[in-house]
Write a protein that holds these residues in place. Sequence first.
Motif, PDB file in Angstrom:
ATOM      1  N   THR A  46       0.773  -1.053   0.072  1.00  0.00           N
ATOM      2  CA  THR A  46       0.093  -0.059   0.036  1.00  0.00           C
ATOM      3  C   THR A  46       0.735   1.243   0.048  1.00  0.00           C
ATOM      4  OG1 THR A  46      -0.153   0.072   2.483  1.00  0.00           O
ATOM      5  CG2 THR A  46      -1.660  -1.192   1.423  1.00  0.00           C
ATOM      6  N   ALA A  47       0.202   2.585  -0.339  1.00  0.00           N
ATOM      7  CA  ALA A  47       1.162   3.730  -0.208  1.00  0.00           C
ATOM      8  C   ALA A  47       1.559   3.895   1.011  1.00  0.00           C
ATOM      9  CB  ALA A  47       0.169   4.756  -0.448  1.00  0.00           C
ATOM     10  N   TYR A  48       1.035   3.518   2.301  1.00  0.00           N
ATOM     11  CA  TYR A  48       1.663   3.613   3.476  1.00  0.00           C
ATOM     12  C   TYR A  48       2.798   2.656   3.713  1.00  0.00           C
ATOM     13  CZ  TYR A  48      -2.084   6.884   4.491  1.00  0.00           C
ATOM     14  OH  TYR A  48      -2.994   7.842   4.183  1.00  0.00           O
ATOM     15  N   ASP A  49       2.872   1.375   3.142  1.00  0.00           N
ATOM     16  CA  ASP A  49       3.963   0.505   3.171  1.00  0.00           C
ATOM     17  C   ASP A  49       5.167   1.117   2.486  1.00  0.00           C
ATOM     18  OD1 ASP A  49       2.618  -1.255   4.739  1.00  0.00           O
ATOM     19  OD2 ASP A  49       1.931  -2.374   2.937  1.00  0.00           O
ATOM     20  N   ILE A  50       5.054   2.052   1.346  1.00  0.00           N
ATOM     21  CA  ILE A  50       6.093   2.559   0.509  1.00  0.00           C
ATOM     22  C   ILE A  50       6.663   3.716   1.149  1.00  0.00           C
ATOM     23  CG2 ILE A  50       6.752   3.646  -1.787  1.00  0.00           C
ATOM     24  CD1 ILE A  50       4.467   1.554  -2.829  1.00  0.00           C
ATOM     25  N   ILE A  51       5.826   4.668   1.651  1.00  0.00           N
ATOM     26  CA  ILE A  51       6.349   5.939   2.368  1.00  0.00           C
ATOM     27  C   ILE A  51       6.412   5.518   3.882  1.00  0.00           C
ATOM     28  CG2 ILE A  51       5.902   8.376   2.692  1.00  0.00           C
ATOM     29  CD1 ILE A  51       6.601   7.636  -0.158  1.00  0.00           C
ATOM     30  N   LEU A  52       7.678   5.436   4.539  1.00  0.00           N
ATOM     31  CA  LEU A  52       7.901   5.039   5.710  1.00  0.00           C
ATOM     32  C   LEU A  52       7.666   6.214   6.713  1.00  0.00           C
ATOM     33  CD1 LEU A  52      10.681   2.481   5.260  1.00  0.00           C
ATOM     34  CD2 LEU A  52       8.231   2.148   5.403  1.00  0.00           C
ATOM     35  N   LYS A  53       8.532   7.367   6.496  1.00  0.00           N
ATOM     36  CA  LYS A  53       8.627   8.645   7.247  1.00  0.00           C
ATOM     37  C   LYS A  53       9.319   9.696   6.494  1.00  0.00           C
ATOM     38  CE  LYS A  53      12.568   7.554  10.191  1.00  0.00           C
ATOM     39  NZ  LYS A  53      12.978   7.308  11.554  1.00  0.00           N
ATOM     40  N   PRO A  54       9.034  10.859   6.950  1.00  0.00           N
ATOM     41  CA  PRO A  54       9.676  11.870   6.340  1.00  0.00           C
ATOM     42  C   PRO A  54      10.913  12.274   7.179  1.00  0.00           C
ATOM     43  CG  PRO A  54       8.158  12.669   7.966  1.00  0.00           C
ATOM     44  CD  PRO A  54       7.880  11.371   7.907  1.00  0.00           C
ATOM     45  N   VAL A  55      11.971  12.839   6.179  1.00  0.00           N
ATOM     46  CA  VAL A  55      13.053  12.971   6.846  1.00  0.00           C
ATOM     47  C   VAL A  55      13.233  14.484   7.171  1.00  0.00           C
ATOM     48  CG1 VAL A  55      15.786  13.200   6.085  1.00  0.00           C
ATOM     49  CG2 VAL A  55      14.422  11.154   5.333  1.00  0.00           C
ATOM     50  N   ILE A  56      13.523  14.882   8.387  1.00  0.00           N
ATOM     51  CA  ILE A  56      13.352  16.022   9.123  1.00  0.00           C
ATOM     52  C   ILE A  56      14.890  16.614   9.394  1.00  0.00           C
ATOM     53  CG2 ILE A  56      12.701  17.933  10.521  1.00  0.00           C
ATOM     54  CD1 ILE A  56      10.415  16.352   8.713  1.00  0.00           C
ATOM     55  N   THR A  57      15.660  17.076   8.323  1.00  0.00           N
ATOM     56  CA  THR A  57      16.894  17.679   8.554  1.00  0.00           C
ATOM     57  C   THR A  57      17.092  19.144   8.302  1.00  0.00           C
ATOM     58  OG1 THR A  57      17.760  17.224   6.521  1.00  0.00           O
ATOM     59  CG2 THR A  57      17.987  15.564   8.408  1.00  0.00           C
ATOM     60  N   GLU A  58      17.966  19.767   8.540  1.00  0.00           N
ATOM     61  CA  GLU A  58      18.226  21.095   8.201  1.00  0.00           C
ATOM     62  C   GLU A  58      18.306  21.370   6.602  1.00  0.00           C
ATOM     63  OE1 GLU A  58      21.438  24.881   9.179  1.00  0.00           O
ATOM     64  OE2 GLU A  58      21.278  23.103  10.313  1.00  0.00           O
ATOM     65  N   LYS A  59      18.921  20.473   6.060  1.00  0.00           N
ATOM     66  CA  LYS A  59      18.954  20.441   4.588  1.00  0.00           C
ATOM     67  C   LYS A  59      17.786  20.196   3.831  1.00  0.00           C
ATOM     68  CE  LYS A  59      21.907  18.882   0.804  1.00  0.00           C
ATOM     69  NZ  LYS A  59      22.878  18.047   0.480  1.00  0.00           N
ATOM     70  N   SER A  60      16.846  19.323   4.500  1.00  0.00           N
ATOM     71  CA  SER A  60      15.855  18.811   3.652  1.00  0.00           C
ATOM     72  C   SER A  60      14.674  19.886   4.031  1.00  0.00           C
ATOM     73  CB  SER A  60      15.328  17.541   4.022  1.00  0.00           C
ATOM     74  OG  SER A  60      14.932  17.549   5.594  1.00  0.00           O
ATOM     75  N   MET A  61      14.678  20.546   4.879  1.00  0.00           N
ATOM     76  CA  MET A  61      13.661  21.694   5.164  1.00  0.00           C
ATOM     77  C   MET A  61      13.944  22.979   4.504  1.00  0.00           C
ATOM     78  SD  MET A  61      11.794  20.315   7.076  1.00  0.00           S
ATOM     79  CE  MET A  61      10.683  21.452   7.772  1.00  0.00           C
ATOM     80  N   GLN A  62      15.142  22.869   3.753  1.00  0.00           N
ATOM     81  CA  GLN A  62      15.355  24.157   2.820  1.00  0.00           C
ATOM     82  C   GLN A  62      14.933  24.023   1.704  1.00  0.00           C
ATOM     83  OE1 GLN A  62      19.798  24.396   2.487  1.00  0.00           O
ATOM     84  NE2 GLN A  62      20.116  25.393   4.537  1.00  0.00           N
ATOM     85  N   ILE A  83       2.499  20.271   0.814  1.00  0.00           N
ATOM     86  CA  ILE A  83       2.023  19.383   1.601  1.00  0.00           C
ATOM     87  C   ILE A  83       1.989  20.101   3.146  1.00  0.00           C
ATOM     88  CG2 ILE A  83       2.928  17.177   2.893  1.00  0.00           C
ATOM     89  CD1 ILE A  83       4.139  16.448   0.278  1.00  0.00           C
ATOM     90  N   GLU A  84       0.829  20.102   3.670  1.00  0.00           N
ATOM     91  CA  GLU A  84       0.516  20.782   4.999  1.00  0.00           C
ATOM     92  C   GLU A  84       1.548  20.138   6.122  1.00  0.00           C
ATOM     93  OE1 GLU A  84      -3.658  20.350   5.936  1.00  0.00           O
ATOM     94  OE2 GLU A  84      -4.148  21.003   3.729  1.00  0.00           O
ATOM     95  N   PHE A  85       1.926  19.069   6.124  1.00  0.00           N
ATOM     96  CA  PHE A  85       2.742  18.327   7.306  1.00  0.00           C
ATOM     97  C   PHE A  85       4.040  19.005   7.560  1.00  0.00           C
ATOM     98  CE2 PHE A  85       5.959  15.412   8.731  1.00  0.00           C
ATOM     99  CZ  PHE A  85       5.473  15.120  10.210  1.00  0.00           C
ATOM    100  N   PHE A  86       4.527  19.558   6.288  1.00  0.00           N
ATOM    101  CA  PHE A  86       5.845  20.067   6.372  1.00  0.00           C
ATOM    102  C   PHE A  86       5.643  21.960   6.903  1.00  0.00           C
ATOM    103  CE2 PHE A  86       7.056  16.522   4.017  1.00  0.00           C
ATOM    104  CZ  PHE A  86       8.267  16.118   4.709  1.00  0.00           C
ATOM    105  N   GLU A  87       4.526  22.450   6.622  1.00  0.00           N
ATOM    106  CA  GLU A  87       4.364  23.580   6.746  1.00  0.00           C
ATOM    107  C   GLU A  87       4.318  24.231   8.099  1.00  0.00           C
ATOM    108  OE1 GLU A  87       4.328  26.064   4.286  1.00  0.00           O
ATOM    109  OE2 GLU A  87       4.755  24.250   3.059  1.00  0.00           O
ATOM    110  N   GLY A  88       3.707  23.161   8.934  1.00  0.00           N
ATOM    111  CA  GLY A  88       3.997  23.722  10.457  1.00  0.00           C
ATOM    112  C   GLY A  88       5.427  23.821  10.883  1.00  0.00           C
ATOM    113  N   MET A  89       6.439  23.316  10.362  1.00  0.00           N
ATOM    114  CA  MET A  89       7.938  23.247  10.788  1.00  0.00           C
ATOM    115  C   MET A  89       8.569  24.259  10.277  1.00  0.00           C
ATOM    116  SD  MET A  89       8.801  19.106  10.232  1.00  0.00           S
ATOM    117  CE  MET A  89       7.385  17.951  10.832  1.00  0.00           C
ATOM    118  N   MET A  90       8.331  24.999   9.475  1.00  0.00           N
ATOM    119  CA  MET A  90       8.868  26.157   9.156  1.00  0.00           C
ATOM    120  C   MET A  90       8.890  27.337   9.915  1.00  0.00           C
ATOM    121  SD  MET A  90      10.658  25.182   6.370  1.00  0.00           S
ATOM    122  CE  MET A  90      11.424  26.793   5.719  1.00  0.00           C
TER     123      MET A  90
END
Length: 97
Positions: free
Chosen positions: A3-19, A90-97
Amino acid sequence: MKTAYDIILKPVITEKSMQGVAEKVYTFKVHPDSNKTEIKAAVEEIFKVKVDAVNTITMKGKMKRLGVHLGRRAGYKKAIVKLSADSKPIEFFEGMM
């Protein structure tokens, strides 16, 4: 059948990825056996966005030692997903900026 949730495991939250969030570029940890078309379909299904490009990287585990004992961290696969210009962010990442 994965399923889609088996493919996407988790987001990578690093300083470089948030840029990249400002340019609609997101990074995810994905299943090692998944390919680019599966990742694209999974991101579009989960987040209801339009994906423009997918780049994948297989990361090797780093060597670590504890005293005289050597070991290796687990390796993983990550995907860098670029959304199309007319897609909503993607709304998930918007709250982290």
